[in-house]
Design a protein around this motif. Structure first.
Motif, short mmCIF file in Angstrom:
data_model
loop_
_atom_site.label_atom_id
_atom_site.label_comp_id
_atom_site.label_asym_id
_atom_site.label_seq_id
_atom_site.Cartn_x
_atom_site.Cartn_y
_atom_site.Cartn_z
N ARG A 110 -1.28 -125.55 -71.48
CA ARG A 110 0.00 -124.85 -71.34
C ARG A 110 -0.06 -123.48 -72.01
NH1 ARG A 110 5.56 -127.15 -73.95
NH2 ARG A 110 4.50 -126.41 -75.85
N ALA A 111 -0.67 -123.42 -73.18
CA ALA A 111 -0.77 -122.15 -73.90
C ALA A 111 -1.66 -121.16 -73.15
CB ALA A 111 -1.33 -122.39 -75.30
N ILE A 127 -10.52 -133.12 -54.34
CA ILE A 127 -9.47 -132.14 -54.65
C ILE A 127 -8.09 -132.75 -54.48
CG2 ILE A 127 -8.41 -129.99 -53.84
CD1 ILE A 127 -11.27 -128.96 -53.28
N ALA A 128 -7.92 -133.55 -53.44
CA ALA A 128 -6.62 -134.22 -53.24
C ALA A 128 -6.29 -135.12 -54.42
CB ALA A 128 -6.65 -135.02 -51.95
N ALA A 129 -7.29 -135.86 -54.92
CA ALA A 129 -7.06 -136.75 -56.06
C ALA A 129 -6.75 -135.95 -57.33
CB ALA A 129 -8.28 -137.63 -56.28
N GLN A 130 -7.41 -134.82 -57.51
CA GLN A 130 -7.12 -133.96 -58.66
C GLN A 130 -5.67 -133.48 -58.65
OE1 GLN A 130 -9.94 -130.71 -58.89
NE2 GLN A 130 -11.62 -132.01 -58.19
N LYS A 131 -5.22 -133.08 -57.47
CA LYS A 131 -3.86 -132.57 -57.36
C LYS A 131 -2.83 -133.67 -57.62
CE LYS A 131 -4.89 -128.66 -54.34
NZ LYS A 131 -4.67 -128.03 -53.02
N LEU A 132 -3.13 -134.88 -57.18
CA LEU A 132 -2.26 -136.00 -57.49
C LEU A 132 -2.24 -136.26 -58.98
CD1 LEU A 132 -3.27 -138.47 -54.63
CD2 LEU A 132 -1.02 -137.42 -54.93
N PHE A 133 -3.42 -136.21 -59.59
CA PHE A 133 -3.57 -136.48 -61.02
C PHE A 133 -2.67 -135.55 -61.84
CE2 PHE A 133 -5.44 -136.80 -65.15
CZ PHE A 133 -6.07 -138.04 -65.20
N PHE A 134 -2.80 -134.26 -61.60
CA PHE A 134 -2.01 -133.31 -62.40
C PHE A 134 -0.58 -133.17 -61.89
CE2 PHE A 134 -6.35 -131.92 -63.60
CZ PHE A 134 -6.21 -132.03 -64.96
N GLY A 135 -0.35 -133.54 -60.65
CA GLY A 135 1.00 -133.49 -60.12
C GLY A 135 1.87 -134.62 -60.60
N TYR A 136 1.23 -135.74 -60.97
CA TYR A 136 1.96 -136.92 -61.43
C TYR A 136 1.46 -137.35 -62.81
CZ TYR A 136 3.71 -137.51 -56.64
OH TYR A 136 4.32 -137.35 -55.42
N SER A 137 1.34 -136.41 -63.73
CA SER A 137 0.84 -136.73 -65.06
C SER A 137 1.95 -137.32 -65.94
CB SER A 137 0.28 -135.48 -65.74
OG SER A 137 1.30 -134.75 -66.39
N VAL A 138 1.56 -137.85 -67.08
CA VAL A 138 2.55 -138.38 -68.02
C VAL A 138 3.46 -137.28 -68.56
CG1 VAL A 138 1.20 -140.38 -68.72
CG2 VAL A 138 0.86 -138.20 -69.90
N PHE A 139 3.03 -136.02 -68.41
CA PHE A 139 3.84 -134.88 -68.85
C PHE A 139 4.56 -134.21 -67.68
CE2 PHE A 139 0.50 -135.17 -72.13
CZ PHE A 139 1.31 -135.29 -73.26
N GLY A 140 4.52 -134.85 -66.52
CA GLY A 140 5.17 -134.26 -65.35
C GLY A 140 4.18 -133.48 -64.49
N LEU A 142 1.90 -130.69 -63.62
CA LEU A 142 1.14 -129.60 -64.25
C LEU A 142 0.40 -128.74 -63.23
CD1 LEU A 142 -0.45 -131.55 -67.27
CD2 LEU A 142 1.89 -130.69 -66.99
N LEU A 143 0.54 -129.06 -61.96
CA LEU A 143 -0.21 -128.35 -60.93
C LEU A 143 -0.03 -126.84 -60.94
CD1 LEU A 143 -0.19 -130.40 -57.59
CD2 LEU A 143 -2.14 -129.67 -58.96
#
Length: 224
Positions: A110-111, A127-140, A142-143
């Motif tokens: 974030r910083a 790449i699709a799995a990466q986007k899901l990973f960061f799109g649905y993280s425990v922090f919301g 992040l994509l």
């Protein structure tokens, strides 16, 4: 000083345990029915055809058996990663789980994003799995922090040419990129391609390290 940060996921931004304890079993359980149900879909058909072309499997059922075996041996095969990503999409969207991200990785990413540092991902997951990973993280979601994603379609993570291709795709010299990973062999390949490297040596992953790369236990200790 690097201008760009390129990061791995498993063992780096996120716990390996989440992938092996949650994602892999979820995909393995659902893969046979998912493939049979969606065999005519373009992406699924292409993945099945790729498996059959590589292995000589006579039909889709044989390809399914091969895919399950690849899951069991943790093979980094592009068609498998594609299918896993499609299955995980249903799990994320249904809130069956959220992707783990280390707290220190979350705050440092974030910083860097706030400071204008370009962030990219290079993972063996699609790449699709990466986007899901960061799109649905425990922090919301992040994509928006990431400007691009790379997977094994750019080449193997232990091959120097893969990192040269990524640098060319980003449009900067490899020496302007800092690659973060917990796997020493991946860092060796990135270093051979002239990238800067930092190894994440987290207590819960205990990665192999021989001192060829700066070794830190937290994203807070990384200076791009």
């Amino acid at each position: 000083m690097a201008r760009v940060v390129l990061t791995d996921i498993e063992g780096t931004t996120s716990a390996i345990d989440f992938v092996h304890r949650v994602l892999f079993p979820y995909a393995r359980e659902r893969l046979p029915d998912f493939v049979r149900t969606h065999a005519a879909d373009v992406d699924v058909r292409a993945a099945l055809d790729a498996v059959r072309a590589e292995t000589g499997d006579a039909n889709d059922e044989a390809a399914i058996a091969t895919l399950l075996h690849w899951i069991d041996i943790d093979r980094k095969a592009t068609p498998l990663k594609t299918l896993q990503g499609l299955i995980w999409q249903t799990g994320y969207a249904g809130r069956d789980f959220s992707a783990h991200v280390y707290v220190d990785a979350y705050y440092q990413l974030r910083a860097w994003h706030a400071a204008g540092v370009p962030l990219y991902v290079y993972s063996s997951g699609s790449i699709a799995a990466q986007k899901l990973f960061f799109g649905y993280s425990v922090f919301g979601n992040l994509l928006p922090w990431f400007r691009g994603h790379f997977d094994t379609t750019s080449g193997g993570k232990r091959e120097a040419d893969s990192y040269r291709r990524i640098a060319a795709a980003i449009g900067v010299a490899a020496s302007d990129i800092l690659f973060l990973s917990d796997v020493e062999a991946e860092l060796d390949a990135a270093k051979e391609a002239s990238m800067g490297t930092v190894q994440l040596c987290r207590p819960d992953t205990n990665p192999e390290s021989h001192g060829r790369h700066d070794c830190v236990s937290s994203f807070r200790d990384i200076v791009p």
